[in-house]
Write a protein that holds these residues in place. Structure first.
Motif, PDB file in Angstrom:
ATOM      1  N   ARG A 160     -27.726 -21.340 -29.528  1.00 50.78           N
ATOM      2  CA  ARG A 160     -28.752 -20.356 -29.849  1.00 50.78           C
ATOM      3  C   ARG A 160     -30.152 -20.963 -29.764  1.00 50.78           C
ATOM      4  O   ARG A 160     -31.087 -20.344 -29.248  1.00 50.78           O
ATOM      5  CB  ARG A 160     -28.527 -19.787 -31.248  1.00 50.78           C
ATOM      6  CG  ARG A 160     -27.356 -18.816 -31.350  1.00 50.78           C
ATOM      7  CD  ARG A 160     -27.116 -18.433 -32.801  1.00 50.78           C
ATOM      8  NE  ARG A 160     -25.953 -17.586 -32.967  1.00 50.78           N
ATOM      9  CZ  ARG A 160     -25.988 -16.274 -33.194  1.00 50.78           C
ATOM     10  NH1 ARG A 160     -27.152 -15.670 -33.276  1.00 50.78           N
ATOM     11  NH2 ARG A 160     -24.888 -15.588 -33.339  1.00 50.78           N
ATOM     12  N   PHE A 161     -30.299 -22.179 -30.291  1.00 51.31           N
ATOM     13  CA  PHE A 161     -31.600 -22.832 -30.224  1.00 51.31           C
ATOM     14  C   PHE A 161     -32.023 -23.038 -28.776  1.00 51.31           C
ATOM     15  O   PHE A 161     -33.192 -22.830 -28.415  1.00 51.31           O
ATOM     16  CB  PHE A 161     -31.573 -24.171 -30.962  1.00 51.31           C
ATOM     17  CG  PHE A 161     -32.041 -24.089 -32.387  1.00 51.31           C
ATOM     18  CD1 PHE A 161     -33.375 -23.868 -32.678  1.00 51.31           C
ATOM     19  CD2 PHE A 161     -31.151 -24.230 -33.434  1.00 51.31           C
ATOM     20  CE1 PHE A 161     -33.810 -23.787 -33.999  1.00 51.31           C
ATOM     21  CE2 PHE A 161     -31.571 -24.140 -34.755  1.00 51.31           C
ATOM     22  CZ  PHE A 161     -32.905 -23.919 -35.030  1.00 51.31           C
ATOM     23  N   ALA A 162     -31.082 -23.438 -27.925  1.00 48.15           N
ATOM     24  CA  ALA A 162     -31.407 -23.643 -26.519  1.00 48.15           C
ATOM     25  C   ALA A 162     -31.899 -22.350 -25.879  1.00 48.15           C
ATOM     26  O   ALA A 162     -32.793 -22.360 -25.020  1.00 48.15           O
ATOM     27  CB  ALA A 162     -30.179 -24.171 -25.772  1.00 48.15           C
ATOM     28  N   THR A 163     -31.329 -21.217 -26.319  1.00 47.63           N
ATOM     29  CA  THR A 163     -31.721 -19.923 -25.750  1.00 47.63           C
ATOM     30  C   THR A 163     -33.071 -19.468 -26.275  1.00 47.63           C
ATOM     31  O   THR A 163     -33.937 -19.026 -25.505  1.00 47.63           O
ATOM     32  CB  THR A 163     -30.663 -18.855 -26.070  1.00 47.63           C
ATOM     33  OG1 THR A 163     -29.410 -19.246 -25.514  1.00 47.63           O
ATOM     34  CG2 THR A 163     -31.061 -17.506 -25.494  1.00 47.63           C
ATOM     35  N   VAL A 164     -33.278 -19.550 -27.588  1.00 49.05           N
ATOM     36  CA  VAL A 164     -34.517 -18.999 -28.148  1.00 49.05           C
ATOM     37  C   VAL A 164     -35.732 -19.821 -27.775  1.00 49.05           C
ATOM     38  O   VAL A 164     -36.855 -19.293 -27.715  1.00 49.05           O
ATOM     39  CB  VAL A 164     -34.433 -18.845 -29.688  1.00 49.05           C
ATOM     40  CG1 VAL A 164     -33.300 -17.918 -30.076  1.00 49.05           C
ATOM     41  CG2 VAL A 164     -34.298 -20.181 -30.390  1.00 49.05           C
ATOM     42  N   VAL A 165     -35.538 -21.105 -27.522  1.00 44.63           N
ATOM     43  CA  VAL A 165     -36.668 -21.953 -27.148  1.00 44.63           C
ATOM     44  C   VAL A 165     -37.140 -21.626 -25.736  1.00 44.63           C
ATOM     45  O   VAL A 165     -38.335 -21.653 -25.427  1.00 44.63           O
ATOM     46  CB  VAL A 165     -36.272 -23.441 -27.255  1.00 44.63           C
ATOM     47  CG1 VAL A 165     -37.322 -24.326 -26.590  1.00 44.63           C
ATOM     48  CG2 VAL A 165     -36.118 -23.831 -28.715  1.00 44.63           C
ATOM     49  N   ALA A 166     -36.186 -21.289 -24.858  1.00 48.79           N
ATOM     50  CA  ALA A 166     -36.526 -21.027 -23.459  1.00 48.79           C
ATOM     51  C   ALA A 166     -37.362 -19.759 -23.341  1.00 48.79           C
ATOM     52  O   ALA A 166     -37.157 -18.787 -24.062  1.00 48.79           O
ATOM     53  CB  ALA A 166     -35.251 -20.893 -22.633  1.00 48.79           C
ATOM     54  N   GLU A 167     -38.305 -19.772 -22.425  1.00 51.23           N
ATOM     55  CA  GLU A 167     -39.154 -18.596 -22.203  1.00 51.23           C
ATOM     56  C   GLU A 167     -39.458 -18.498 -20.717  1.00 51.23           C
ATOM     57  O   GLU A 167     -39.823 -19.475 -20.074  1.00 51.23           O
ATOM     58  CB  GLU A 167     -40.448 -18.709 -23.010  1.00 51.23           C
ATOM     59  CG  GLU A 167     -41.269 -17.445 -23.002  1.00 51.23           C
ATOM     60  CD  GLU A 167     -42.346 -17.457 -24.087  1.00 51.23           C
ATOM     61  OE1 GLU A 167     -42.842 -16.378 -24.423  1.00 51.23           O
ATOM     62  OE2 GLU A 167     -42.688 -18.550 -24.560  1.00 51.23           O
ATOM     63  N   ASP A 168     -39.246 -17.305 -20.180  1.00 47.78           N
ATOM     64  CA  ASP A 168     -39.554 -17.082 -18.770  1.00 47.78           C
ATOM     65  C   ASP A 168     -40.177 -15.698 -18.629  1.00 47.78           C
ATOM     66  O   ASP A 168     -40.539 -15.063 -19.626  1.00 47.78           O
ATOM     67  CB  ASP A 168     -38.292 -17.215 -17.906  1.00 47.78           C
ATOM     68  CG  ASP A 168     -37.156 -16.329 -18.401  1.00 47.78           C
ATOM     69  OD1 ASP A 168     -37.437 -15.178 -18.831  1.00 47.78           O
ATOM     70  OD2 ASP A 168     -35.987 -16.766 -18.362  1.00 47.78           O
ATOM     71  N   GLY A 169     -40.276 -15.204 -17.424  1.00 42.63           N
ATOM     72  CA  GLY A 169     -40.918 -13.918 -17.219  1.00 42.63           C
ATOM     73  C   GLY A 169     -40.107 -12.738 -17.698  1.00 42.63           C
ATOM     74  O   GLY A 169     -40.623 -11.622 -17.779  1.00 42.63           O
TER      75      GLY A 169
END
Length: 642
Positions: A346-355
């Motif tokens: 979950r942390f890996a997902t929420v940290v990521a940010e894209d368009g």
């Protein structure tokens, strides 16, 4: 029997008249029932706005129950689930003259978990001890395990997460009390029922686990009816996204330590890892600062906060490694290890940010939730609808903007749908008056609140109470509540008591005044003379400072769209219509709707908003508005009685 046979009851309405004293035919209700029946019998899709008083609930229930098909009815809240189960479905059954197997299904956090109750009882928590004994006593009597029978699961009480399960901590078939599981019992009831009454949160949870290939929450159905459908786009963002919270981390630390203690406490290195995780979570929380925040991660990601986040994630990795050799000690440790792995993901997902998604954090008090929210919910929602070969019916009293449903359909990616807009049967033109004060300052002006207070006090004096003051911010709730006290009134103010208590107190006094914000704009039904004045301070535009909206607006600009006209304005219109809908709830209701925001007439888009409201008479004169509502005041009515 077919769904069409249920709709036909609105044409030959003897059964309706027998079951409903004072029943009067409503053309809109019959039209909606016919459209619903056509969709159910043909496996189609229907979007229908049914204005207040249309009778939309019975219009979809009679075709649904008559169809003898498996039907899921999903609504916005637990309260509405209860109303459907205890009032509306029994009425529909009385009209049909036969019973239908109905089940109410809620999310797992609404059901007592006997295993976690045992863990809590053995924790030695002296503060919770007396309450846990009362829970144990209730557990021996309940037939459903629904903790709503015992208390309010939405009140934030620390007891509820101790005695309910989540998808994180549920042991599933490894649970020693699996055969006594209330969640399992409720789902089995739903599988066997003809009609399942669910809620939108459960529906989206089901969509997400199905898409991920992890089974299902809800049973399959021939037809799915989504009442209060205007709530769907916002709820979709939460469920098609991802989140991790301080509560998840803290619960993991507590449960891990409890499991080690239950095994004899002979794993000091593992205890140290849980301790380090707890300390790193506290350090991250402290690093977010004091007060409430709702901001994008990029805006607040200082070097210190990034370091605190990295330490928190690293302690999860260390814990995962340390747990590996101990997994065979118990099923509980295996469950804890699965939760650690899930939190890392979950942390890996929420940290990521894209368009396509935005990473943002909300902090309230000493707790936080870190979200990753997709900017587009239409694509995954449309995919879920397409993959479910059922009839889909979307309905609400507020879906259209200027007599069009295109905004709602676009937000959910709905295409190839039948649409209906059915106006309210109530006589708004004669029974309601829209008052828009002249010479009001702009909503952003420093003297707006003072001018609004002047209008609010004058109107409430004329009405002698019986008023809702609906605000767009908690700051305004406090300001107007204090001003009314200074003016000699005793208002009910949101935050002073639970929502249910405030509503009960309001209904008990025909001269009561309620000052509240968002949660009272919809889902509140006060009929009769007790509510004769609704005052709205500002047009309910969502704040562009909201991190998800800000990112969505940027994406819309890049695509050549107009964020205000294509998104923000339609959303505000639907929210405003919900607030307006509090005033006239019955054919005999009369009252004044006051909107203090001058943009209703001064802004170019004001005509769009006015055209989307019920057809009320309009005045810009305070004396005319006060005269209208004064005629409804108790003292005036009593004086006119010979």
């Amino acid at each position: 029997m077919t769904a069409a046979a249920g709709a036909a009851l609105f044409q030959d309405d003897a059964a309706l008249a027998a079951a409903l004293p004072g029943y009067r035919p409503r053309p809109g209700q019959a039209e909606m029932a016919s459209a619903v029946a056509q969709a159910m019998d043909g496996g189609g899709r229907l979007v229908v706005e049914a204005g207040t008083g249309t009778g939309k609930t019975l219009a979809y229930l009679l075709p649904a129950l008559a169809s003898r098909r498996k039907v899921i009815v999903s609504t916005a809240t637990r309260h509405l689930q209860t109303q459907l189960a205890e009032k509306d479905v029994p009425l529909a059954q009385a009209v049909l003259g036969r019973s239908v197997h109905t089940a109410v299904l809620k999310g797992r956090s609404n059901y007592l978990c006997l295993h976690r109750l045992e863990l809590a009882e053995h924790s030695g928590d002296l503060y919770l001890g007396p309450r846990l004994r009362r829970v144990r006593d209730w557990a021996g009597r309940t037939k459903t395990g629904d903790i709503g029978e015992f208390g309010d699961p939405s009140d934030g009480d620390a007891l509820w997460p101790r005695i309910t399960s989540t998808t994180d901590n549920c042991l599933g078939t490894d649970c020693p009390l699996y055969d006594q599981c209330w969640v399992l019992h409720a789902r089995r009831e739903a599988q066997a029922a003809d009609v399942v009454i669910a809620n939108h949160y459960l529906l989206f949870a089901d969509m997400t686990v199905r898409e991920a290939g992890f089974g299902e929450v809800l049973p399959g159905a021939d037809a799915i009816v989504l009442d209060e459908a205007h709530k769907l786009p916002d709820i979709a963002g939460r469920f098609f996204g991802q989140a991790v919270s301080s509560r998840q981390v803290r619960d993991l630390v507590r449960d891990g330590r409890a499991e080690i203690e239950a095994l004899g406490g002979d794993m000091p290195d593992l205890v140290a890892c849980f301790t380090a995780l707890g300390e790193n979570e506290r350090a991250f929380t402290e690093g977010l600062g004091e007060g409430a925040i709702t901001q994008g991660w990029r805006e607040i990601a200082t070097a210190e906060r990034v370091a605190a986040r990295d330490a928190l994630v690293e302690s999860l990795a260390t814990l995962e490694s340390e747990l590996e050799p101990a997994l065979e000690r118990s099923e509980g440790l295996k469950s804890v290890a699965r939760r650690v792995t899930d939190l890392r993901a979950r942390f890996a997902t929420v940290v990521a940010e894209d368009g396509d998604r935005v990473s943002w954090i909300e902090r309230r008090g000493a707790s936080w939730i870190w979200h990753s929210t997709p900017l587009d919910v239409a694509t995954p929602f449309a995919r879920a609808v397409e993959s479910t070969p059922s009839a889909w019916i979307f309905t609400s009293a507020t879906l259209s903007v200027r007599d069009e449903l295109s905004y709602f359909c676009a937000r959910l990616g709905l295409s190839s749908v039948e649409t209906r807009i059915l106006p309210s049967p109530f006589d708004y033109e004669h029974n309601a008056l829209l008052y828009s004060p002249q010479r009001m300052p702009a909503p952003s002006a420093p003297n707006f609140d003072d001018a609004a207070v002047d209008e609010i006090v004058a109107l409430i004096h004329a009405a002698e109470g019986g008023a809702f003051v609906l605000c767009t911010s908690y700051r305004a709730v406090r300001r107007y509540g204090e001003a009314l006290v200074e003016a000699g009134f005793e208002p009910l103010v949101q935050g002073q008591a639970p929502r249910a208590s405030l509503l009960a107190d309001f209904r008990a006094d025909s001269n009561a005044i309620l000052v509240a914000t968002s949660s009272f704009w919809e889902g509140v039904d006060v009929r009769g003379h007790g509510l004769r004045l609704v005052i709205i301070d500002k047009l309910p535009f969502a704040s562009p400072a909201d991190p998800v909206l800000a990112a969505r607006f940027e994406a819309m600009k890049s695509a050549g769209e107009n964020p205000f006209m294509d998104y923000q304005l339609p959303q505000a219109v639907i929210m405003l219509k919900q607030g307006v809908g509090r005033l006239i709830r019955d054919a005999e209701d009369r009252g004044v709707l006051a909107i203090c925001d001058p943009r209703l007439f001064t802004a170019r888009y004001g005509s769009v908003i006015r055209a989307s409201l019920p057809p009320m008479a309009i005045t810009r004169s305070r004396s005319a508005a006060c005269a209208f509502v004064d005629g409804l005041a108790p003292s005036t009515i009593e004086a006119s009685v010979p």
